[in-house]
Scaffold this motif. Structure first.
Motif, mmCIF file in Angstrom:
data_model
loop_
_atom_site.group_PDB
_atom_site.id
_atom_site.type_symbol
_atom_site.label_atom_id
_atom_site.label_comp_id
_atom_site.label_asym_id
_atom_site.label_seq_id
_atom_site.Cartn_x
_atom_site.Cartn_y
_atom_site.Cartn_z
ATOM 1 N N ASP A 93 -11.968 -4.543 -4.213
ATOM 2 C CA ASP A 93 -11.283 -4.916 -5.448
ATOM 3 C C ASP A 93 -10.912 -6.391 -5.388
ATOM 4 O OD1 ASP A 93 -9.833 -5.179 -7.742
ATOM 5 O OD2 ASP A 93 -8.232 -3.787 -7.195
ATOM 6 N N HIS A 148 -9.913 -8.263 -7.524
ATOM 7 C CA HIS A 148 -8.749 -8.585 -8.357
ATOM 8 C C HIS A 148 -7.440 -8.076 -7.752
ATOM 9 C CE1 HIS A 148 -11.512 -9.921 -11.426
ATOM 10 N NE2 HIS A 148 -12.130 -8.735 -11.392
ATOM 11 N N ARG A 185 7.538 -3.327 -9.507
ATOM 12 C CA ARG A 185 6.392 -4.230 -9.680
ATOM 13 C C ARG A 185 5.312 -3.946 -8.633
ATOM 14 N NH1 ARG A 185 8.472 -9.798 -9.334
ATOM 15 N NH2 ARG A 185 7.093 -10.183 -7.574
ATOM 16 N N GLU A 195 4.683 -1.046 -7.043
ATOM 17 C CA GLU A 195 3.968 0.200 -7.318
ATOM 18 C C GLU A 195 3.061 0.070 -8.542
ATOM 19 O OE1 GLU A 195 6.654 3.541 -7.411
ATOM 20 O OE2 GLU A 195 6.411 3.789 -5.242
ATOM 21 N N ALA A 196 3.477 -0.692 -9.534
ATOM 22 C CA ALA A 196 2.624 -0.895 -10.708
ATOM 23 C C ALA A 196 1.330 -1.591 -10.312
ATOM 24 C CB ALA A 196 3.381 -1.706 -11.759
ATOM 25 N N ALA A 197 1.442 -2.592 -9.452
ATOM 26 C CA ALA A 197 0.245 -3.303 -8.993
ATOM 27 C C ALA A 197 -0.651 -2.381 -8.169
ATOM 28 C CB ALA A 197 0.653 -4.521 -8.166
ATOM 29 N N ARG A 241 -0.877 0.949 -8.396
ATOM 30 C CA ARG A 241 -1.509 1.966 -9.239
ATOM 31 C C ARG A 241 -2.603 1.360 -10.114
ATOM 32 N NH1 ARG A 241 0.961 6.522 -8.285
ATOM 33 N NH2 ARG A 241 3.216 6.638 -7.873
ATOM 34 N N ALA A 242 -2.532 0.064 -10.390
ATOM 35 C CA ALA A 242 -3.551 -0.589 -11.217
ATOM 36 C C ALA A 242 -4.808 -0.947 -10.426
ATOM 37 C CB ALA A 242 -2.953 -1.862 -11.834
ATOM 38 N N SER A 243 -4.733 -0.860 -9.100
ATOM 39 C CA SER A 243 -5.878 -1.257 -8.270
ATOM 40 C C SER A 243 -6.799 -0.079 -8.001
ATOM 41 C CB SER A 243 -5.387 -1.835 -6.946
ATOM 42 O OG SER A 243 -6.487 -2.064 -6.083
ATOM 43 N N ARG A 244 -8.097 -0.357 -7.942
ATOM 44 C CA ARG A 244 -9.083 0.702 -7.665
ATOM 45 C C ARG A 244 -9.041 1.178 -6.213
ATOM 46 N NH1 ARG A 244 -14.795 -2.429 -8.262
ATOM 47 N NH2 ARG A 244 -13.745 -3.151 -10.142
#
Length: 609
Positions: free
Chosen positions: A27, A29, A78, A80-82, A84-87
């Motif tokens: 990933d 990103h 912040r 955990e949001a990052a 969960r957004a990662s593959r």
């Protein structure tokens, strides 16, 4: 971010950094928080943690110093949001390198599966009723095996009832509480209740522990005077768990698993506190659903070297409570039961604690000091050591320069019988018996007060003075410990050997699990080290008449309450402690804490996902 992570190469291993680089390739990103979390997950496993507790670390700086600002971690929401957004991060049961659960724990995917599978299998073992047990017949059998003492709780008899009535039994007890004699009676009770002979397997995590289990079972058979026909059905051979499961040298899997289960009705595993999460999960995976599992250990000892503190987690929240099972145990034993609330664990009714020590009297300094160490009572422990009230305790306080003379004397005195046996060319079993009467145990491997430093001290100042010829690396009486598994030779990490002269020249002798001796030429040995001294971790599964416990020169995260307790309880007759007051106090004040979700998964009301 990768360049910033590499700035902490002194804290993170090359493997940790490579894992973060792998996540970045998957990933591109992925932000700083994702790569840092991946690095910490890999790093945590190497430190014994099963997962990363994000809530405990969020918003903090790690490894801050005067030279560096430290690794800054984001606030929890912040972060955990990052993630969960990662593959590269998945939810439980999704396919991804990292798994984030609802309790803010981040796992390497393999360890999340180990933990979930182990919890599910243990719950199944604990909840499936054992059919065909007559309480009246069990009461008769247990009275015959343990006697009748209705007025007081009999921990061993209660443990036996639990083991017969449940498919899973977890027995925890300190040294001398009779775990082995209890399990022998349990196996006799199971055979006496069974319609046909049971296939029983005995195992332990290491060769030394397996050997001690087999020896203890043989000795208990002779001592307890049970029915010879029943005793003949109880094995005297124990193997390592790896050998039992069928090690594959080229991988992390075993020959026995859920598709090819072990051919056993009962599996007894000793020294279970040494078993890490992965090995425990694979052991349960290889057990047939109908098979019973009995785990023996001491919940207060050091946890496994690898990830997890499984045995301690399993013992947490135990208690017979006030329900129907408690009444079944009372009916089966005829014993008074101590009052207690139902534990929170789904395994609560499967846990039995042995409290009474049959080895140590009320005047035993070792037992008293071990109790204080368990409680983390540094003032009490120091007071006991200084009081000279106990003849089986010695306290040698000071920095290295102040204690080195005492260490040298302790080595010479402790190994005097061993050196004499080597000089007299005694038979190998006699040499081993003398050698196992004493050991120096250290918190660390390296340093002057580590195992390597004490072994140098022994070889430079003690061996020659004891009259053992020392022309080079090898000499009669050199004890060694194997440091790397060699499946071809059947030698494993932790096995202890002694070099002795033979008609074929110097050979290194090893005790086998069967209680026999085998020898190997020194040139054929895998990686090994001298072993007059060893780390406390390596001493697990062993006991010695006398122990010299050497504390590190500086306060260390390795020196924990559990390490001190384990070192003390390796001794049967005497323990001498060498080190500084502040170091001992710091160690007793530092309990081992390992991040894991196993306790939560085993709660009766489990909402972890």
């Amino acid at each position: 971010m990768m360049s910033r992570l590499r700035a902490y190469a002194g804290e993170l291993s090359a493997l940790d950094l490579q894992f973060a680089a792998y996540l970045h390739r998957l990933d591109p990103h992925a932000g700083d928080g994702v790569l840092a979390a991946g690095c910490l997950a890999a790093h945590g496993v190497a430190q014994g943690h099963v997962c990363v507790d994000l809530e405990a670390l969020a918003g903090k700086r790690l490894w801050e110093s005067a030279e560096r600002g430290g690794l800054a971690l984001p606030p929890l929401d912040r972060w955990e949001a990052a993630l969960r957004a990662s593959r590269v991060v998945g939810r439980p049961d999704e396919y991804a390198p990292l798994i984030l659960d609802s309790a803010h724990r981040l796992y390497l995917a393999r360890y999340w599966r180990y933990e979930r599978n182990l919890a599910d299998q243990l719950r199944d073992k604990a909840s499936v009723p054992v059919a065909g047990v007559s309480l009246a017949r069990l009461r008769e059998v247990l009275d015959r095996l343990f006697g009748v003492r209705a007025a007081v709780p009999d921990g061993q008899k209660i443990a036996a009832a639990v083991a017969v009535l449940k498919g899973l039994c977890i027995i925890s007890g300190g040294p001398g509480t009779g775990k082995t004699s209890t399990v022998l009676r349990i196996l006799a009770a199971l055979q006496m209740q069974a319609a046909a002979p049971l296939h029983i397997a005995l195992a332990a995590p290491t060769g030394k522990a397996a050997m001690r289990l087999a020896q203890a079972i043989r000795a208990a058979k002779q001592r307890l005077g049970l029915d010879p026909g029943i005793l003949a059905l109880i094995p005297e051979h124990a193997s390592t768990l790896h050998r039992l499961l069928g090690t594959r040298p080229d991988g992390v899997t075993f020959r026995h698993d859920h598709a090819n289960p072990l051919p056993v009705d009962v599996l007894v595993v000793d020294e279970a506190s040494m078993i890490d999460l992965a090995l425990m999960a694979k052991t349960l995976d290889a057990l047939p659903k109908r098979a019973r599992l009995i785990l023996l250990g001491d919940k207060d000892q050091l946890a496994s070297v690898e990830a997890g503190a499984v045995f301690g987690d399993l013992c947490e929240g135990g208690g017979l409570g006030q329900g129907a099972f408690r009444e079944r145990v009372r009916a089966a034993t005829g014993c008074a039961l101590e009052d207690g609330e139902q534990g929170e664990s789904a395994l609560a009714e499967c846990v039995a604690m042995l409290q009474k020590s049959y080895r140590f009297t009320g005047e035993s300094g070792i037992a008293h000091l071990a109790r204080l160490a368990k409680l983390g009572d540094a003032p009490g422990a120091l007071g006991a050591l200084r009081s000279q009230r106990f003849g089986d305790l010695g306290w040698h306080e000071g920095a290295y320069e102040a204690i080195v003379g005492g260490l040298e004397s302790s080595l010479a005195r402790g190994y005097a019988g061993y050196f004499a046996a080597v000089r007299a060319r005694a038979v190998p079993p006699e040499v081993f018996a003398r050698f196992n009467g004493f050991r120096v145990l250290c918190a660390h491997r390296r340093g002057r007060t580590g195992a390597e430093g004490i072994n140098r001290l022994a070889e430079e100042r003690v061996v020659g003075a004891a009259g053992l010829r020392q022309d080079g690396l090898w000499y009669p009486g050199r004890p060694i410990m194997i440091a790397r598994n060699d499946y071809g030779l059947g030698l494993f990490n932790g096995d202890v050997g002694i070099a002795l002269p033979t008609e074929k020249g110097l050979r290194v002798f090893f005790e086998t699990v069967e209680g026999l001796m085998r020898s190997v030429p020194p040139a054929r040995l895998p990686e090994h080290v001298t072993a007059f001294a060893m780390t406390v971790h390596k001493s697990q599964g062993s006991e010695f008449d006398e122990v010299a416990l050497v504390l590190p020169e500086d306060i260390s995260r390795v020196l924990t309450r559990e390490l001190v307790y384990t070192g003390i309880t390796r001794a049967r007759r005497r323990v001498d402690i060498f080190g500084a007051e502040a170091t001992l106090a710091a160690g007793l004040a530092q309990p081992t804490v390992r991040s894991s979700g196993l306790r939560d998964r085993l709660r009766v009301l489990n909402s972890v996902s």
